[in-house]
Scaffold this active site. Structure first.
Site, PDB file in Angstrom:
ATOM      1  N   TYR A 142       0.819  -1.209   0.000  1.00 52.33           N
ATOM      2  CA  TYR A 142       0.000   0.000   0.000  1.00 52.33           C
ATOM      3  C   TYR A 142       0.859   1.268   0.000  1.00 52.33           C
ATOM      4  CZ  TYR A 142      -4.693  -1.908   0.803  1.00 52.33           C
ATOM      5  OH  TYR A 142      -5.913  -2.526   0.676  1.00 52.33           O
ATOM      6  N   LYS A 192       3.224 -15.212   1.689  1.00 48.60           N
ATOM      7  CA  LYS A 192       3.538 -16.066   0.543  1.00 48.60           C
ATOM      8  C   LYS A 192       5.058 -16.248   0.513  1.00 48.60           C
ATOM      9  CE  LYS A 192       1.377 -16.994  -2.880  1.00 48.60           C
ATOM     10  NZ  LYS A 192       0.909 -18.334  -3.367  1.00 48.60           N
ATOM     11  N   ASP A 224      -2.806 -17.961   0.251  1.00 45.01           N
ATOM     12  CA  ASP A 224      -3.847 -18.542  -0.620  1.00 45.01           C
ATOM     13  C   ASP A 224      -4.489 -19.747   0.063  1.00 45.01           C
ATOM     14  OD1 ASP A 224      -1.418 -19.908  -0.883  1.00 45.01           O
ATOM     15  OD2 ASP A 224      -1.699 -20.369  -3.008  1.00 45.01           O
ATOM     16  N   ASP A 248      -6.300  -7.148   3.837  1.00 40.97           N
ATOM     17  CA  ASP A 248      -7.464  -6.507   3.225  1.00 40.97           C
ATOM     18  C   ASP A 248      -8.391  -7.572   2.639  1.00 40.97           C
ATOM     19  OD1 ASP A 248      -9.058  -4.395   2.160  1.00 40.97           O
ATOM     20  OD2 ASP A 248      -8.083  -4.666   0.220  1.00 40.97           O
ATOM     21  N   ASP A 252     -12.114  -9.342   4.343  1.00 38.45           N
ATOM     22  CA  ASP A 252     -13.432  -9.330   3.682  1.00 38.45           C
ATOM     23  C   ASP A 252     -13.992 -10.742   3.630  1.00 38.45           C
ATOM     24  OD1 ASP A 252     -13.400  -6.594   3.155  1.00 38.45           O
ATOM     25  OD2 ASP A 252     -14.126  -6.856   1.100  1.00 38.45           O
TER      26      ASP A 252
HETATM   27  C1  IPM Z   1     -10.432  -1.500   3.952  1.00 43.68           C
HETATM   28  C2  IPM Z   1     -10.686  -0.826   2.647  1.00 43.68           C
HETATM   29  C3  IPM Z   1      -9.543   0.144   2.372  1.00 43.68           C
HETATM   30  C4  IPM Z   1      -8.280  -0.679   2.188  1.00 43.68           C
HETATM   31  C5  IPM Z   1      -9.776   1.113   1.225  1.00 43.68           C
HETATM   32  C6  IPM Z   1     -11.082   1.874   1.354  1.00 43.68           C
HETATM   33  C7  IPM Z   1      -8.623   2.075   1.071  1.00 43.68           C
HETATM   34  O1  IPM Z   1     -10.856  -1.772   1.647  1.00 43.68           O
HETATM   35  O2  IPM Z   1     -10.288  -0.795   4.971  1.00 43.68           O
HETATM   36  O3  IPM Z   1     -10.415  -2.739   3.990  1.00 43.68           O
HETATM   37  O4  IPM Z   1      -7.992  -1.145   1.085  1.00 43.68           O
HETATM   38  O5  IPM Z   1      -7.556  -0.822   3.165  1.00 43.68           O
HETATM   39 MG    MG Z   2     -10.954  -3.768   2.348  1.00 39.47          MG
END
Ligand code: IPM
Ligand code: MG
Length: 367
Positions: A142, A192, A224, A248, A252
């Site tokens: 990032y 990885k 993975d 990230d 999710d």
């Molecule tokens: C998260 C989001 C952020 C990230 C974005 C909005 C910059 O997806 O907090 O998970 O990628 O970290």
């Molecule tokens: Mg995210």
């Protein structure tokens, strides 16, 4: 005046809608529990861009540095898709994380009993699930340099750099081991190392740090495989430690195991301040949800639980955090559902403020 300062940054999309409910809850704690906050509110993301031409004004950044905690709603939306990369709403959020040096991002994935049927996985795989993902938040691909879009031999190429120093890995690892000590004493580190040197170093440093935590069982997994294991048998995990990008994605994935992204909070913690509490920002894992913005459909629970994490980690109010989490659980077990949680026959959804009302009623009943 209270000695607890809280900077609220509602942001974009459903951010202001869910935050409006959390403001009511914050006021409830002041009025009923003597836990009051010196609250100020400011702009971030597209909202800041509209007002100032930048996704985070320097004055707001300075306020965030001063606050005991920051509570953020969400940033981004289609109106900002064509902006130059440097002023996109997300840059505001990333600047907060980077300049506050919030290296440890805690993302719990917890399954509420009342919602076990909402997961796309079989109920028995996720009932009772309680995972904590620790995502390194201030480094990796990032932020690594070089980065950019350049040209060579008449062709453009894009470049980003995955870069981790030993100390960056070490501090994230320590926060994961410390957390594991207060939980089920297991850390699974994901990278990885089979294809990336940064992964090899990551594994080496995490292993070294683990020597200071002999009670914690450490395992390593390629990221993975980690993703696959998360959907195959998620209950094998306690704390998952991983880097910024894998974190990230994996968070999710873990979040959705619990049924809805609308449920999950997060805490981003940095080094201790003078008062001994970590520098901190709290935010829901969900985004700005432009598809439902302005319709009163958003679920305020993730943002509510983010405030509960603030009570716990920034304000030493663990018992009040428990009270708020119990109120949310009560509301869910009573069958109160926002639109993201539908699926049961004959249940009408409540609006965002209807969910706020229900949580406040449960809080009233708790005293
Ligand atoms: C998260 C989001 C952020 C990230 C974005 C909005 C910059 O997806 O907090 O998970 O990628 O970290
Ligand atoms: Mg995210």
């Amino acid at each position: 005046m209270s000695n607890h300062s809280l900077l609220i940054l509602p942001g974009d999309g459903i951010g202001p809608e869910v935050m409006a409910q959390v403001r009511r809850i914050i006021d409830w704690f002041g009025a009923n529990r003597g836990v009051s906050f010196d609250v100020s509110e400011d702009l971030v993301g597209g909202a800041a861009y509209d007002a100032h031409g930048v996704p985070l004004h320097d004055d707001t950044m300075a306020k965030a540095q001063e606050a005991d905690a920051v509570l953020l709603g969400a940033v981004g939306g289609p109106a900002y898709d064509d902006l130059d990369f440097s002023v996109k709403p997300e840059r505001g959020l990333l600047r907060l994380r980077k300049e506050m040096d919030l290296f440890s991002n805690l993302r719990p994935a917890q399954c509420f009993d009342a919602l076990a049927d909402f997961s796309s996985l079989k109920k028995e795989l996720i009932a009772g699930l309680d995972i904590m993902i620790v995502r390194e938040l201030t480094s990796g691909v990032y932020f690594g340099e070089p980065r950019g879009i350049f040209e060579e031999n008449g062709e453009r190429y894009g470049i980003n750099t995955q870069r981790y120093t030993e100390s960056e890995i070490e501090r994230a690892a320590r926060s994961a081991f410390e957390l594991a000590m207060r939980r089920n004493k297991k850390v699974c580190s994901m990278e990885k190392a089979n294809v990336m040197e940064s992964g090899i170093l990551w594994r080496e440093v995490v292993t070294r740090v683990s020597a200071d935590y002999p009670e914690v069982e450490l395992s390593h997994m390629y990221a993975d495989n980690g993703a696959m294991q998360l959907v195959r048998a998620p209950k094998q995990f306690d704390v998952i430690l991983t880097d910024n990008l894998f974190g990230d994605i994996l968070s999710d994935c873990a979040a959705m195991l619990t049924g809805s992204l609308g449920m999950l909070p997060s805490a981003s913690l940095g080094a201790p301040m003078e008062n001994g509490r970590p520098k901190a920002m709290y935010e829901p894992v969900h985004g700005s949800a432009p598809d439902i913005t302005g319709q009163g459909k958003a679920n305020p629970i993730a943002c509510t639980l983010s405030f509960a994490m603030a009570l716990r980690y920034s304000f030493d109010q663990g018992a009040e955090a428990d009270r708020l989490e119990a109120a949310v659980e009560k509301v869910l077990s009573d069958g109160v559902r926002t639109a993201d949680l539908l699926g049961e026959e004959g249940v009408d959804p409540v609006s965002t403020s209807g969910m706020g009302d229900a949580i406040l009623a449960a809080l009233d009943a708790s005293i």
